[in-house]
Design an enzyme around this catalytic site. Structure first.
Site, short mmCIF file in Angstrom:
data_model
loop_
_atom_site.label_atom_id
_atom_site.label_comp_id
_atom_site.label_asym_id
_atom_site.label_seq_id
_atom_site.Cartn_x
_atom_site.Cartn_y
_atom_site.Cartn_z
N ASN A 129 7.77 -5.75 -1.10
CA ASN A 129 7.83 -4.18 -0.23
C ASN A 129 6.56 -4.39 0.32
OD1 ASN A 129 7.78 -2.32 1.35
ND2 ASN A 129 8.97 -1.01 -0.40
N ARG A 170 13.11 4.03 12.42
CA ARG A 170 11.67 5.14 12.32
C ARG A 170 11.01 4.67 13.78
NH1 ARG A 170 9.07 4.55 6.63
NH2 ARG A 170 7.90 6.10 7.92
N GLU A 197 12.40 -9.74 1.57
CA GLU A 197 11.76 -8.65 2.14
C GLU A 197 12.37 -7.18 2.00
OE1 GLU A 197 9.93 -6.78 6.32
OE2 GLU A 197 11.05 -8.73 6.50
N PRO A 249 0.70 -1.25 -0.09
CA PRO A 249 0.05 -0.15 -0.05
C PRO A 249 0.86 1.33 -0.10
CG PRO A 249 -0.25 -0.93 2.08
CD PRO A 249 0.52 -2.10 1.31
N ASN A 250 0.26 2.18 -0.71
CA ASN A 250 0.94 3.45 -0.86
C ASN A 250 1.98 3.72 -1.59
OD1 ASN A 250 -1.09 4.80 0.96
ND2 ASN A 250 -0.02 3.47 2.53
N TYR A 262 11.50 8.44 1.34
CA TYR A 262 11.18 7.55 0.33
C TYR A 262 12.01 7.80 -1.10
CZ TYR A 262 7.82 5.64 3.28
OH TYR A 262 7.15 4.98 4.61
N ARG A 279 5.23 10.75 -2.40
CA ARG A 279 4.96 10.52 -0.90
C ARG A 279 6.16 10.65 0.08
NH1 ARG A 279 4.63 4.28 1.35
NH2 ARG A 279 4.05 5.03 3.24
N ALA A 305 3.16 -1.16 4.80
CA ALA A 305 2.39 -1.12 6.16
C ALA A 305 2.00 -2.47 6.39
CB ALA A 305 1.18 -0.06 6.33
N HIS A 344 12.54 -2.97 2.35
CA HIS A 344 11.85 -1.64 2.59
C HIS A 344 12.96 -0.70 2.19
CE1 HIS A 344 9.33 -3.54 5.42
NE2 HIS A 344 10.18 -4.48 5.68
C1 DHK Z 1 6.84 1.60 2.86
C2 DHK Z 1 6.05 1.93 3.80
O1 DHK Z 1 4.83 2.22 3.40
C3 DHK Z 1 5.93 1.78 5.31
O2 DHK Z 1 4.55 1.57 5.86
C4 DHK Z 1 6.97 0.96 5.85
C5 DHK Z 1 8.32 0.96 3.73
C6 DHK Z 1 8.36 1.17 5.40
C7 DHK Z 1 9.54 1.14 3.00
O3 DHK Z 1 10.54 1.86 3.60
O4 DHK Z 1 9.60 0.80 1.62
O5 DHK Z 1 7.15 0.96 7.08
#
Ligand code: DHK
Length: 150
Positions: free
Chosen positions: A75, A108, A99, A13-14, A26, A21, A78, A101
């Site tokens: 990835n 964080r 995995e 998500p996102n 990121y 974002r 959340a 991130h």
């Molecule tokens: C991406 C997200 O959306 C967060 O919820 C994670 C992760 C971290 C990232 O660092 O790619 O915590």
């Protein structure tokens, strides 16, 4: 190594909002740019690169990878910290799982510290920014070439 079976790169998500974002966390690369980098890095190895804000959709893709994929780079965003369902789906996958991130989740807020997915992952990459995708892909290709299982 079954070069025919694709490596699944799944995004949670996102992540479809990357580039806009929280760029201070990121980075400025969009998901489309990251996908292009992955396809370049994958060379001849087929890649399925997908993103969804839906937990059910991600589970369906993990099942698809279980039936016809060689490795999973995920990835979970959340869902890493909340989804036992995604953990359970990944438990059925026999191949290597990385995995990923973009940010260093351990640096964080505490809500980002305990990933359920890490319980089943072969390896975890965090904090390398969008570059982490290319690193994960090269590592996955080496694991597949050496016959690494989950
Ligand atoms: C991406 C997200 O959306 C967060 O919820 C994670 C992760 C971290 C990232 O660092 O790619 O915590």
């Amino acid at each position: 190594m079954d070069i025919e079976k694709p490596i699944y790169i799944l995004n949670g998500p996102n992540l479809n909002r990357l580039g806009r974002r929280e760029p201070e966390i990121y980075g400025h690369a969009t998901l489309a740019e990251i996908e292009a980098q992955c396809r370049d890095a994958a060379d001849r190895h087929p890649v399925e690169f997908r993103q969804s804000n839906s937990e059910a959709q991600l589970i369906d893709w993990i099942h698809e990878a279980t039936d016809s994929g060689s490795g999973i780079i995920i990835n979970p965003a959340a869902f890493s910290f909340t989804s036992i369902a995604i953990l359970d789906a990944l438990k059925m996958f026999a191949g290597p799982i990385i995995e990923l991130h973009i940010s260093n989740i351990h640096r964080r807020e505490a809500i980002y510290h305990h990933s359920l997915v890490s319980k089943v992952a072969t390896a975890v990459i965090a904090g390398l920014g969008p570059t982490g995708y290319g690193v994960a892909l090269r590592a996955m290709q080496e694991m597949l070439a050496s016959g690494t299982k989950r």
